[in-house]
Design a protein around this motif. Sequence first.
Motif, mmCIF file in Angstrom:
data_model
loop_
_atom_site.group_PDB
_atom_site.id
_atom_site.type_symbol
_atom_site.label_atom_id
_atom_site.label_comp_id
_atom_site.label_asym_id
_atom_site.label_seq_id
_atom_site.Cartn_x
_atom_site.Cartn_y
_atom_site.Cartn_z
ATOM 1 N N CYS A 292 0.218 -3.865 15.803
ATOM 2 C CA CYS A 292 -1.176 -3.353 15.556
ATOM 3 C C CYS A 292 -1.718 -3.907 14.545
ATOM 4 O O CYS A 292 -1.299 -4.126 13.484
ATOM 5 C CB CYS A 292 -0.989 -1.655 15.287
ATOM 6 N N LEU A 293 -2.927 -4.402 14.816
ATOM 7 C CA LEU A 293 -4.038 -5.058 13.988
ATOM 8 C C LEU A 293 -5.194 -4.305 13.711
ATOM 9 O O LEU A 293 -5.762 -4.002 14.617
ATOM 10 C CB LEU A 293 -4.336 -6.630 14.383
ATOM 11 N N THR A 294 -5.237 -3.787 12.630
ATOM 12 C CA THR A 294 -6.054 -2.761 12.310
ATOM 13 C C THR A 294 -7.420 -3.380 11.398
ATOM 14 O O THR A 294 -7.153 -3.909 10.424
ATOM 15 C CB THR A 294 -5.476 -1.565 11.516
ATOM 16 N N VAL A 295 -8.578 -3.470 12.327
ATOM 17 C CA VAL A 295 -9.650 -3.983 11.548
ATOM 18 C C VAL A 295 -10.458 -3.215 10.658
ATOM 19 O O VAL A 295 -11.267 -2.534 10.748
ATOM 20 C CB VAL A 295 -10.660 -4.742 12.738
ATOM 21 N N ARG A 296 -9.973 -2.829 9.523
ATOM 22 C CA ARG A 296 -10.446 -2.009 8.422
ATOM 23 C C ARG A 296 -9.770 -2.679 7.035
ATOM 24 O O ARG A 296 -9.019 -3.352 6.859
ATOM 25 C CB ARG A 296 -9.999 -0.765 8.769
ATOM 26 N N PRO A 297 -10.773 -2.522 6.196
ATOM 27 C CA PRO A 297 -10.358 -2.899 4.826
ATOM 28 C C PRO A 297 -9.320 -2.047 3.987
ATOM 29 O O PRO A 297 -8.582 -2.450 2.998
ATOM 30 C CB PRO A 297 -11.530 -2.844 3.910
ATOM 31 N N ASN A 298 -9.152 -1.073 4.479
ATOM 32 C CA ASN A 298 -7.827 0.064 4.079
ATOM 33 C C ASN A 298 -7.435 1.009 4.837
ATOM 34 O O ASN A 298 -8.053 0.923 6.353
ATOM 35 C CB ASN A 298 -8.719 0.734 3.006
ATOM 36 N N THR A 299 -6.382 1.860 4.595
ATOM 37 C CA THR A 299 -6.052 2.584 5.738
ATOM 38 C C THR A 299 -5.359 3.890 4.902
ATOM 39 O O THR A 299 -4.962 3.873 4.038
ATOM 40 C CB THR A 299 -4.767 2.024 6.682
ATOM 41 N N GLU A 300 -5.669 5.107 5.721
ATOM 42 C CA GLU A 300 -5.337 6.338 5.038
ATOM 43 C C GLU A 300 -3.659 6.376 5.384
ATOM 44 O O GLU A 300 -3.019 7.436 5.221
ATOM 45 C CB GLU A 300 -6.077 7.432 5.471
ATOM 46 N N ARG A 301 -3.244 5.591 6.065
ATOM 47 C CA ARG A 301 -1.804 5.670 6.813
ATOM 48 C C ARG A 301 -0.854 4.650 6.428
ATOM 49 O O ARG A 301 -0.407 3.857 7.293
ATOM 50 C CB ARG A 301 -1.942 6.030 8.354
ATOM 51 N N PRO A 302 -1.020 4.155 5.257
ATOM 52 C CA PRO A 302 -0.157 2.936 4.775
ATOM 53 C C PRO A 302 1.230 2.838 5.290
ATOM 54 O O PRO A 302 1.802 1.938 5.383
ATOM 55 C CB PRO A 302 -0.264 3.102 3.311
ATOM 56 N N ILE A 303 1.881 4.048 5.463
ATOM 57 C CA ILE A 303 3.482 4.082 6.010
ATOM 58 C C ILE A 303 3.326 3.378 7.302
ATOM 59 O O ILE A 303 4.565 2.885 7.575
ATOM 60 C CB ILE A 303 3.876 5.587 6.300
ATOM 61 N N THR A 304 2.419 3.328 7.906
ATOM 62 C CA THR A 304 2.312 2.321 9.246
ATOM 63 C C THR A 304 2.740 0.861 9.085
ATOM 64 O O THR A 304 2.860 0.071 9.907
ATOM 65 C CB THR A 304 1.362 2.740 10.165
ATOM 66 N N VAL A 305 1.947 0.575 7.803
ATOM 67 C CA VAL A 305 2.304 -0.939 7.478
ATOM 68 C C VAL A 305 3.592 -0.931 6.814
ATOM 69 O O VAL A 305 4.301 -2.167 7.107
ATOM 70 C CB VAL A 305 1.244 -1.218 6.287
#
Length: 370
Positions: A292-305
């Motif tokens: 998954c490539l998430t086109v955002r500067p941040n995520t509220e779901r860091p556990i997925t990284v």
Amino acid sequence: APIVHVLGARPNFVKAAPVIDALRALGAEQAVVHTGQHYDARMSEVFFDELGLPEPDVNLGVGSGGHAEQTAALLVGLEKEFTGRSPALVIVYGDVNSTIAAALVAAKLQIPVAHVEAGLRSFDMSMPEEVNRRLTDQLSALCLVTSPEGVGHLAAEGVPVARAHFVGNPMIDTLLANLGKFDTDRVREAHALPGRYVLATMHRPANVDDPETAAALVRHLHGVADLADLVIPVHPRGRANLLAAGLDEHDGVHVLEPLGYIDFIAAVRGAAAVVTDSGGLQEETTILGVPCLTVRPNTERPITVTHGTNRLVTFEELVPAVRKSLEGEPGSANGSAPEPGRAAADRRPPLWDGHAGPRIAEVIMRYLSE
Ligand code: UD1
């Protein structure tokens, strides 16, 4: 007095299904208030049908509008509804405008609120969702947390620890419960999908609302389509801007209408990689083992990284990152894309085990009996 679920937007429906089932199994009296924030059949009805959700007891029909207009309509409609139904407790889901509106109205009427998917933080207050989730958590008697770091986020904002309950992720309950229905071959045939494809979804205001930004995004999506066919079901938000920028005027781009839950996840499961700015999809790809490539500067779901297959990318990083994923190079988001199963279990964040619904129901019933 009933437990009232307030549902408004597509991702709410997916999260509520296992909670409603689990409360039903415990014999709770329940009602479902649909705010009507999402109203197209493809954004709403199909989810109720496929997920076996009960017919809403009422649909407030608030519809679309600017944040003030939509939120105001939500507040007025929900206050009437809660006054009439006198709920024992109101359950709200996620981070959409229906979520904060319901929490605010219930708090003012002194009705306890349970927030499913509490504690997520992007620390980016330019996103409406971050505003909604922070305020909702402050107003909630029960913060039902999907990811362990959420408990710390709540504590840092002064939410008493006794209110926070780490229960796992009900969106993953729904995913695992329907795993047998995600038939990739069937969905390929039904929607004339190519054999190998990258699946994209884009609807964040920051990516699609400004025509110039949307056009830049489209150029990068065309770059992705030069690597592999690109399948993109288009959310109503951003549709006009993406199409005006010529999204579908490029070889290998397949623009689809929004898909129902089963077809959508089947298409995700069959994808070589996913490009998205969605929240939930970052979680679903982690469990399905799809890069998954998430086109955002941040995520509220860091556990997925950290645990999963997700990687954050800028517009400029998108095409190289997709290329890497397709080549399955080490260091790519996840080159191997194993079938969900044993390998998936290794990647699974804590308590994303298909049993969040029953844990949530138990916390709520215990609270109501105290
Ligand atoms: C909302 C959520 C977002 C979530 C998304 C999931 C907020 C602030 N945002 O965004 O967090 O990721 O849902 O889908 O609550 N529209 C239709 N038909 C519909 C619904 C919307 O055509 O059934 C169009 C309308 O033009 C509307 C626009 O989409 O103005 C945006 O809808 P809105 O409910 O404001 O927010 P979403 O962008 O869907």
